[in-house]
Write a protein that holds these residues in place. Structure first.
Motif, short mmCIF file in Angstrom:
data_model
loop_
_atom_site.label_atom_id
_atom_site.label_comp_id
_atom_site.label_asym_id
_atom_site.label_seq_id
_atom_site.Cartn_x
_atom_site.Cartn_y
_atom_site.Cartn_z
N ASP A 24 21.14 -3.10 -19.26
CA ASP A 24 20.72 -4.53 -19.77
C ASP A 24 20.32 -5.20 -18.66
O ASP A 24 19.22 -6.77 -19.53
CB ASP A 24 22.03 -4.82 -20.37
N GLN A 25 20.92 -5.49 -17.77
CA GLN A 25 20.75 -6.87 -17.10
C GLN A 25 18.84 -6.43 -16.64
O GLN A 25 18.38 -7.83 -16.17
CB GLN A 25 21.05 -7.57 -15.86
N VAL A 38 16.41 -4.67 -17.86
CA VAL A 38 15.73 -4.59 -19.48
C VAL A 38 15.64 -5.94 -19.43
O VAL A 38 14.26 -6.82 -20.40
CB VAL A 38 16.15 -3.86 -20.57
N ALA A 39 16.22 -6.78 -19.75
CA ALA A 39 16.38 -8.56 -20.20
C ALA A 39 15.33 -9.54 -18.55
O ALA A 39 14.97 -10.32 -19.38
CB ALA A 39 17.85 -9.34 -19.86
N HIS A 40 15.74 -9.02 -17.33
CA HIS A 40 14.60 -9.34 -16.95
C HIS A 40 13.10 -9.11 -16.78
O HIS A 40 12.79 -9.64 -17.21
CB HIS A 40 14.75 -9.24 -15.53
N ARG A 66 12.50 -8.29 -19.95
CA ARG A 66 11.77 -8.83 -21.07
C ARG A 66 10.92 -10.73 -20.72
O ARG A 66 10.55 -10.96 -21.18
CB ARG A 66 12.61 -9.06 -22.59
N ALA A 67 12.18 -10.88 -20.38
CA ALA A 67 12.39 -12.11 -19.32
C ALA A 67 11.16 -12.85 -18.56
O ALA A 67 10.47 -13.75 -19.32
CB ALA A 67 12.85 -13.21 -19.02
N ASP A 68 10.14 -11.71 -17.98
CA ASP A 68 9.40 -12.58 -17.28
C ASP A 68 8.30 -11.64 -18.43
O ASP A 68 6.69 -11.94 -17.03
CB ASP A 68 9.41 -11.43 -15.87
N HIS A 69 8.26 -10.78 -18.52
CA HIS A 69 6.76 -10.75 -20.08
C HIS A 69 5.86 -11.94 -19.95
O HIS A 69 6.17 -13.35 -20.50
CB HIS A 69 7.46 -9.33 -20.69
N SER A 98 8.57 -3.53 -13.76
CA SER A 98 7.67 -3.69 -15.07
C SER A 98 6.54 -3.46 -15.61
O SER A 98 5.68 -3.58 -14.10
CB SER A 98 8.68 -4.79 -16.36
N THR A 132 7.05 -2.67 -20.89
CA THR A 132 7.37 -3.64 -21.90
C THR A 132 6.54 -3.40 -22.84
O THR A 132 6.64 -3.96 -23.68
CB THR A 132 7.80 -5.00 -21.75
#
Length: 140
Positions: A10-11, A13-15, A17-20, A80, A108
């Motif tokens: 999850d960390q 994936v969250a990274h 998504r956050a940098d997208h 990603s 993403t």
């Protein structure tokens, strides 16, 4: 096979998504010789690009010094893809210089109608890419 905890998955994936829309990148370190990812280390994409990632050379040097001090290795090297599937590009393959690492790619982009991301793991040794199964567990 890559075995990873749900929390680490999850960390990552969250990274991503956050940098997208830029590519995210980082490492998950683990004890030397264990092949067990434990410590999440998000890195800055020095290229700040949606199509390319690059670790800052100073950050990378600091990372490897820290890993040495802790008797750790990069168990996972992740990044990603923002517009393509989660599969290593030619550039990714040419930069893969940790034969013992799992190379995780998170897309993403919804490239397969299976949802907003793909999470895949590969071994890359001497330019040869081999996809491996990913097993997500609650704890080791």
């Amino acid at each position: 096979m890559l075995t990873i905890t749900q929390a680490l998955h999850d960390q990552i994936v969250a990274h991503a998504r956050a940098d997208h829309p830029d590519e995210a990148c980082g490492v998950v370190a683990g004890p030397e010789g264990s092949d067990r990812p434990e410590r999440f280390i998000p890195m800055l994409n020095a290229a700040r690009s949606p199509t390319f990632y690059e670790f800052d050379s100073g950050d990378l040097l600091g990372l490897y010094r820290d890993l040495d001090d802790r008797d750790e290795v990069p168990v996972i090297i992740y990044h990603s893809h923002t517009a393509t599937e989660a599969y290593p590009s030619r550039t990714d393959i040419s930069y893969a210089n940790e034969p013992g690492a799992h190379y995780v790619l998170v897309s993403t982009a919804d490239t397969d109608d299976a949802g907003p991301f793909q999470f895949r793991s590969f071994r890359i040794v001497d330019g040869v890419v081999t996809e491996e199964d990913v097993r997500v567990v609650e704890a080791y």
